[in-house]
Design a protein around this motif. Structure first.
Motif, PDB file in Angstrom:
ATOM      1  N   ALA A   1       7.859  16.290  18.403  1.00  0.00           N
ATOM      2  CA  ALA A   1       8.487  16.366  19.729  1.00  0.00           C
ATOM      3  C   ALA A   1       9.256  15.087  20.055  1.00  0.00           C
ATOM      4  N   ARG A   2       8.705  13.954  19.659  1.00  0.00           N
ATOM      5  CA  ARG A   2       9.368  12.662  19.806  1.00  0.00           C
ATOM      6  C   ARG A   2       9.200  11.916  18.488  1.00  0.00           C
ATOM      7  N   VAL A   3      10.241  11.250  18.029  1.00  0.00           N
ATOM      8  CA  VAL A   3      10.132  10.382  16.852  1.00  0.00           C
ATOM      9  C   VAL A   3      10.699   9.013  17.207  1.00  0.00           C
ATOM     10  N   TYR A   4       9.840   8.013  17.194  1.00  0.00           N
ATOM     11  CA  TYR A   4      10.250   6.645  17.494  1.00  0.00           C
ATOM     12  C   TYR A   4      10.237   5.803  16.228  1.00  0.00           C
ATOM     13  N   ALA A   5      11.076   4.771  16.190  1.00  0.00           N
ATOM     14  CA  ALA A   5      11.005   3.776  15.122  1.00  0.00           C
ATOM     15  C   ALA A   5      10.271   2.562  15.664  1.00  0.00           C
ATOM     16  N   GLY A   6       9.145   2.234  15.028  1.00  0.00           N
ATOM     17  CA  GLY A   6       8.302   1.149  15.523  1.00  0.00           C
ATOM     18  C   GLY A   6       8.223  -0.011  14.553  1.00  0.00           C
ATOM     19  N   ALA A   7       7.982  -1.189  15.110  1.00  0.00           N
ATOM     20  CA  ALA A   7       7.807  -2.396  14.307  1.00  0.00           C
ATOM     21  C   ALA A   7       7.020  -3.383  15.172  1.00  0.00           C
ATOM     22  N   PHE A   8       6.511  -4.439  14.557  1.00  0.00           N
ATOM     23  CA  PHE A   8       5.875  -5.467  15.392  1.00  0.00           C
ATOM     24  C   PHE A   8       6.893  -6.016  16.392  1.00  0.00           C
ATOM     25  N   LEU A   9       8.150  -6.054  16.003  1.00  0.00           N
ATOM     26  CA  LEU A   9       9.216  -6.612  16.844  1.00  0.00           C
ATOM     27  C   LEU A   9       9.361  -5.889  18.187  1.00  0.00           C
ATOM     28  N   ASN A  10       8.952  -4.619  18.249  1.00  0.00           N
ATOM     29  CA  ASN A  10       9.060  -3.862  19.522  1.00  0.00           C
ATOM     30  C   ASN A  10       7.755  -3.141  19.855  1.00  0.00           C
ATOM     31  N   ILE A  11       6.635  -3.701  19.446  1.00  0.00           N
ATOM     32  CA  ILE A  11       5.369  -2.948  19.527  1.00  0.00           C
ATOM     33  C   ILE A  11       4.981  -2.586  20.962  1.00  0.00           C
ATOM     34  N   THR A  12       5.276  -3.434  21.919  1.00  0.00           N
ATOM     35  CA  THR A  12       4.892  -3.090  23.294  1.00  0.00           C
ATOM     36  C   THR A  12       5.744  -1.945  23.839  1.00  0.00           C
ATOM     37  N   ARG A  13       6.997  -1.864  23.427  1.00  0.00           N
ATOM     38  CA  ARG A  13       7.809  -0.705  23.803  1.00  0.00           C
ATOM     39  C   ARG A  13       7.199   0.572  23.201  1.00  0.00           C
ATOM     40  N   VAL A  14       6.696   0.474  21.984  1.00  0.00           N
ATOM     41  CA  VAL A  14       6.057   1.622  21.338  1.00  0.00           C
ATOM     42  C   VAL A  14       4.797   2.043  22.097  1.00  0.00           C
ATOM     43  N   THR A  15       3.941   1.088  22.376  1.00  0.00           N
ATOM     44  CA  THR A  15       2.665   1.447  23.026  1.00  0.00           C
ATOM     45  C   THR A  15       2.906   1.922  24.466  1.00  0.00           C
ATOM     46  N   ASP A  16       3.898   1.346  25.152  1.00  0.00           N
ATOM     47  CA  ASP A  16       4.233   1.838  26.496  1.00  0.00           C
ATOM     48  C   ASP A  16       4.693   3.298  26.445  1.00  0.00           C
ATOM     49  N   ALA A  17       5.498   3.613  25.443  1.00  0.00           N
ATOM     50  CA  ALA A  17       6.012   4.988  25.313  1.00  0.00           C
ATOM     51  C   ALA A  17       4.875   5.965  25.025  1.00  0.00           C
ATOM     52  N   LEU A  18       3.942   5.566  24.173  1.00  0.00           N
ATOM     53  CA  LEU A  18       2.826   6.469  23.847  1.00  0.00           C
ATOM     54  C   LEU A  18       1.891   6.625  25.045  1.00  0.00           C
ATOM     55  N   ARG A  19       1.720   5.557  25.783  1.00  0.00           N
ATOM     56  CA  ARG A  19       0.867   5.644  26.983  1.00  0.00           C
ATOM     57  C   ARG A  19       1.475   6.629  27.989  1.00  0.00           C
ATOM     58  N   ALA A  20       2.794   6.632  28.085  1.00  0.00           N
ATOM     59  CA  ALA A  20       3.483   7.520  29.034  1.00  0.00           C
ATOM     60  C   ALA A  20       3.566   8.965  28.520  1.00  0.00           C
ATOM     61  N   TRP A  21       3.447   9.147  27.224  1.00  0.00           N
ATOM     62  CA  TRP A  21       3.543  10.460  26.599  1.00  0.00           C
ATOM     63  C   TRP A  21       2.289  11.280  26.895  1.00  0.00           C
ATOM     64  N   GLU A  22       2.476  12.565  27.206  1.00  0.00           N
ATOM     65  CA  GLU A  22       1.318  13.356  27.655  1.00  0.00           C
ATOM     66  C   GLU A  22       0.557  14.047  26.536  1.00  0.00           C
ATOM     67  N   GLY A  23       1.087  14.019  25.320  1.00  0.00           N
ATOM     68  CA  GLY A  23       0.400  14.681  24.216  1.00  0.00           C
ATOM     69  C   GLY A  23      -0.256  13.696  23.260  1.00  0.00           C
ATOM     70  N   ASP A  24      -0.615  14.208  22.096  1.00  0.00           N
ATOM     71  CA  ASP A  24      -1.207  13.369  21.062  1.00  0.00           C
ATOM     72  C   ASP A  24      -0.128  12.571  20.334  1.00  0.00           C
ATOM     73  N   ALA A  25      -0.577  11.597  19.567  1.00  0.00           N
ATOM     74  CA  ALA A  25       0.370  10.724  18.872  1.00  0.00           C
ATOM     75  C   ALA A  25      -0.047  10.534  17.420  1.00  0.00           C
ATOM     76  N   LEU A  26       0.952  10.335  16.566  1.00  0.00           N
ATOM     77  CA  LEU A  26       0.717  10.106  15.138  1.00  0.00           C
ATOM     78  C   LEU A  26       1.605   8.959  14.671  1.00  0.00           C
TER      79      LEU A  26
END
Lengths: 237, 237
Positions: A114-139
């Motif tokens: 449903a969503r595909v993000y590109a993650g790295a340590f360089l943007n890890i807080t943007r990644v975790t913020d997005a997953l926290r806001a997401w209403e489903g499961d994450a992989l």
């Protein structure tokens, strides 16, 4: 509670149901670290493709091109696979076609999520913020090295799980192991990865500076996501 | 120096060159723990097969039969997948045909290796002695759970690497991660595995006793090995 899981290699992705999930693809050394860096320096679009010749052909369609195989850049491409090569003026506004050994494979295989993000340590807080806001499961899908799990992508997965503890439950043993691996290494990621086979492979290429850079946390405030086969950033999502 | 590596799932085995290697297949909960227990109690042969109906058909050819799917034994088989069911008199001298969700798959897929051993905590020193005596490289193949890596098989792989440190070098990141995972958990394996998804699945089946038993080190002095599709023990190898 929402669940978070880790796929340690693109060769295991058939075991996971991506439908309805938010997927974070990670290739710390160096594909997704480069992508995050490119967007932070103004790139307009990144198109990941699996084939070197196809990537080269996009050069005739107004794209800048970037290729890597086995850590090395073939001749005739605009960028190599170093995050430093994207910290230049001509990245601004550019469309870039990219092919790498592992990262682009992981992105393409995750495309049905449903969503595909590109993650790295360089943007890890943007990644975790997005997953926290997401209403489903994450992989978290680790790019690994030619199908084999690697340490640095697993550590990133563990770091994401560590940050989201309380918002998500750990779905399975791979996630549990990644989390534990990160807890042991978190005080000094650079030392932890220096024993890894992939890092030794990269050190043989003389890119110590890239290794240290890719382990920096939250240097950039961008979150690339996949839409219609290409990555972009859009501050409204 | 000889190298040791870890394949975290049978679904990754295509990435490893088995030719000339000594392979240790492990399915701690519970296939290889059961096999070691059966041989320690006098079994003459264990034939692992992938199909439940095929396994049942061996009952008509003088074999005792054992089956498990999703942790549960279908009706009509002589043994379930508990190591306690093999601690009985009729195991002595018996030929046993076995099919399980994960362990038999891992064994069959490893068959092209130069040596294939069945390993468990119950016979870990026999395993490490055999690898120390072996002149080539070694690979530990974790059975996992339906293709996904699991904690307990990874911990066993780490324990083997820990014991062989000095005789073997770690070949790749999966082995490095397994070793680290074991180092963190080695003081209390039972507590470590109690958070794992597979153990929670098994605890739902009411087999706490099996879990503790399968984590015992060196209870038995047998080393099953695969020859012509069947496992046996032979003190001359």
């Amino acid at each position: 509670m929402k669940k978070i899981d880790v796929c340690l290699s693109p060769d295991l992705i058939h075991l996971y149901d991506l439908i309805g999930q938010a997927v974070v693809v990670v290739d710390i050394f160096r594909a997704t670290s480069c992508m995050v860096t490119a967007f932070a320096h103004g790139a307009a679009e990144i198109l990941p493709v699996e084939d070197v010749a196809l990537c080269a052909s996009y050069g005739e369609q107004g794209y800048l091109t970037a290729a890597e195989r086995n850590g090395i850049t073939p001749e005739g491409f605009d960028f190599d696979n170093s995050p430093f090569s994207y910290q230049v003026e001509r990245v601004k506004g550019a469309k870039i076609c990219v092919t790498t050994t592992n990262g682009t494979v992981a992105l393409r295989r995750s495309a049905s999520a449903a969503r595909v993000y590109a993650g790295a340590f360089l943007n890890i807080t943007r990644v975790t913020d997005a997953l926290r806001a997401w209403e489903g499961d994450a992989l978290i899908v680790c790019a690994g090295w030619k199908g084999k799990p690697n340490l640095e992508d697993t550590l990133f997965a563990g770091a994401v799980i560590d940050a989201l503890h309380g918002d998500f439950t750990v779905a399975d043993d791979a996630a549990l192991m990644a989390w534990k691996q990160y807890n042991v290494a978190s005080n000094d990621l650079l030392t932890a990865v220096k024993n890894s086979s992939h890092v030794n492979r990269l050190l043989g290429l003389g890119i110590e500076k890239d290794i240290a850079f890719c382990l920096e946390m939250d240097r950039y405030n961008v979150l690339p996501y996949l839409k219609n086969d290409a990555l972009s950033i859009d501050e409204t999502i």
